[in-house]
Design an enzyme around this catalytic site. Structure first.
Site, short mmCIF file in Angstrom:
data_model
loop_
_atom_site.label_atom_id
_atom_site.label_comp_id
_atom_site.label_asym_id
_atom_site.label_seq_id
_atom_site.Cartn_x
_atom_site.Cartn_y
_atom_site.Cartn_z
N GLY A 80 -43.00 -31.59 -66.57
CA GLY A 80 -42.07 -30.68 -65.90
C GLY A 80 -40.66 -30.84 -66.43
O GLY A 80 -39.68 -30.74 -65.69
N GLY A 83 -37.64 -28.46 -65.77
CA GLY A 83 -37.36 -28.11 -64.38
C GLY A 83 -36.06 -28.72 -63.87
O GLY A 83 -35.37 -29.49 -64.57
N ARG A 167 -51.74 -26.56 -47.18
CA ARG A 167 -51.67 -27.84 -47.90
C ARG A 167 -52.96 -28.10 -48.67
O ARG A 167 -52.94 -28.65 -49.77
CB ARG A 167 -51.40 -28.97 -46.91
N GLY A 199 -44.43 -34.97 -58.47
CA GLY A 199 -44.97 -33.68 -58.07
C GLY A 199 -45.82 -33.80 -56.81
O GLY A 199 -46.69 -34.67 -56.72
N ASP A 228 -37.35 -40.78 -49.53
CA ASP A 228 -37.45 -40.98 -48.09
C ASP A 228 -36.70 -42.25 -47.67
O ASP A 228 -35.99 -42.26 -46.65
CB ASP A 228 -38.92 -41.09 -47.67
N HIS A 256 -45.98 -39.26 -48.25
CA HIS A 256 -44.75 -38.47 -48.38
C HIS A 256 -45.02 -37.11 -47.74
O HIS A 256 -45.28 -36.11 -48.40
CB HIS A 256 -44.37 -38.31 -49.84
#
Length: 418
Positions: A80, A83, A167, A199, A228, A256
């Site tokens: 990625g 990105g 999900r 990801g 977090d 997560h």
């Protein structure tokens, strides 16, 4: 030792033939003449060509006093790579901010067919930034090639959630990506490659990659829960009026997702238990956890953008936690394989635990955290969710008999981090 840029165009239908890679030595000091022009390529090949760099860098051209002390270059693969998260992270990696100011690095960037030109742009910016530690940048669209001999794999790329997607659907679509990439890691990466999955859903994506890469130690796979942890430290600092550097032993347990468990029971502020300094049990139980879990959504409402920059910072923090020794008595949070854990979490899950490291890239799960009944119940709920996610992707990890039970249930994805 020499590094050279390569441009290759193949028009075949096999994986190798479909691969195109360009190498951009970011510290190149001279341009070499292009090789003799080959015969004109067929139009079908020419239109697929990309990669405009023809540079080389040869350390033998340098004064030996400049290269004598160089460490061995580490190879870091990033998916990625065009990105938003990578746009922040790559420059931290190249600057030496993450692996150390004396650690040379080669970046191996993975994109897609659609992002080929964007990858070139990323490579050009890295080149123009003149980072002295950045020895080489390579770009490509084939994970088997880009993961070649990688010492670290930072797996950022994943499909975002589409309209109406549950999900379970996200697990399926991204699971297929991480199955392929896990197999590529297994074939191409260093046998001791450290893997950090960003990801989402990152815990189960890391599990899929791990189960498809049996040649790499299971312990080497991580799912990012450091963002977090950082958000939890922020909330404790704001509530207590203390600076965030005074906060230690702030652990994230589990997934997560919104079932994550920010552990205020074991957290310390200036060495004092957080619950002794903040005497507000209702705030801890009813406000603290939602503020941490929903922070990404709150940010989007304020700014209209996702938390790409703070995510990149948390990836850098997660890596540093493994390459810099943990301060005595402190910990860091990371999602790792639960096999043999000291807290009774079922084995075979990628689960976030409090960990510590000697700074050698390895870690151990801390075994001295207090788990009371409230915390245990919260941990069990996140554990149950991860088990259900595992069953949803059973066909991608070689597990027989799994059935997905996540359809039609409450969505627990962290807002803004699809």
């Amino acid at each position: 030792m020499a590094f050279s840029m390569k441009q290759r165009v193949d028009a075949g239908l096999t994986r190798k033939a479909a691969h195109t890679v360009s190498r951009v030595p970011a510290v190149a000091v001279r341009a070499v003449a292009a090789p003799s022009a080959p015969a004109a390529a067929p139009a079908s090949e020419t239109k697929n060509a990309y990669g405009v760099f023809r540079l080389s860098y040869d350390t033998q051209n340098e004064d030996p006093s400049l290269t004598r002390s160089w460490k061995k270059t580490i190879k870091v693969a990033v998916t990625g790579a065009s990105g938003n998260i990578a746009n922040h992270l790559l420059f931290m990696l190249a600057s030496g901010e993450v692996y150390g100011k004396d650690q040379p690095i080669a970046l191996q960037l993975l994109g897609s067919e659609r992002s080929k030109e964007a990858l070139e742009g990323v490579a050009m910016e890295l080149e123009d930034s003149l980072y002295p530690l950045l020895r080489e940048v390579s770009i490509g669209i084939d994970p088997y090639e880009v993961f070649g001999d990688a010492d670290w794999a930072l797996m950022i790329g994943a499909k975002p959630r589409g309209p109406g997607m549950e999900r379970a659907d996200l697990l399926q679509q991204n699971g297929e990506i991480f199955q392929v990439q896990g197999r590529a890691l297994n074939e191409s990466a260093s046998r001791n490659c450290k893997v950090v999955v960003v990801g989402n859903p990152c815990n189960t994506n890391a599990l899929i990659a791990m189960e498809n890469a049996p040649n790499i130690p299971r312990k080497n796979f991580h799912a990012l829960t450091r963002l977090d942890e950082n958000r939890a430290k922020c909330q404790l600092a704001l509530k207590s009026g203390k600076f965030y550097t005074s906060i230690s032993r702030m652990a994230i347990w589990g997934n997560h997702s919104t079932t994550q468990v920010p552990d205020y029971i074991n957290a310390r502020i200036g060495g004092i238990p957080a619950t002794d300094l903040i005497r507000d049990n209702k705030w801890f139980r009813e406000e603290f956890t939602p503020k941490v879990a929903l922070r990404g959504g709150a940010l989007i409402k304020k700014w209209g953008r996702s938390s790409a920059a703070s995510t990149a910072v948390s990836v850098a923090d997660a890596i540093r936690s493994l390459v810099v020794p943990t301060a005595p008595g402190d910990c860091f949070s990371t999602g790792v394989i639960s096999d043999g854990n000291p807290y009774g979490v079922r084995e075979g899950l990628i689960f976030s635990f409090p960990c510590r490291s000697k700074g050698d890239g390895d870690y151990e799960i801390c075994d001295d955290f207090i788990v009371d009944e409230w915390l245990r119940n919260k941990i069990r709920a996140s554990e149950d969710e991860l088990q259900k996610e595992k069953e949803c992707v059973s066909h991608l990890i070689g597990m027989m008999g799994g059935a997905c039970s996540l359809r039609g249930v409450e969505d627990t994805t962290v807002p803004g981090e699809n």
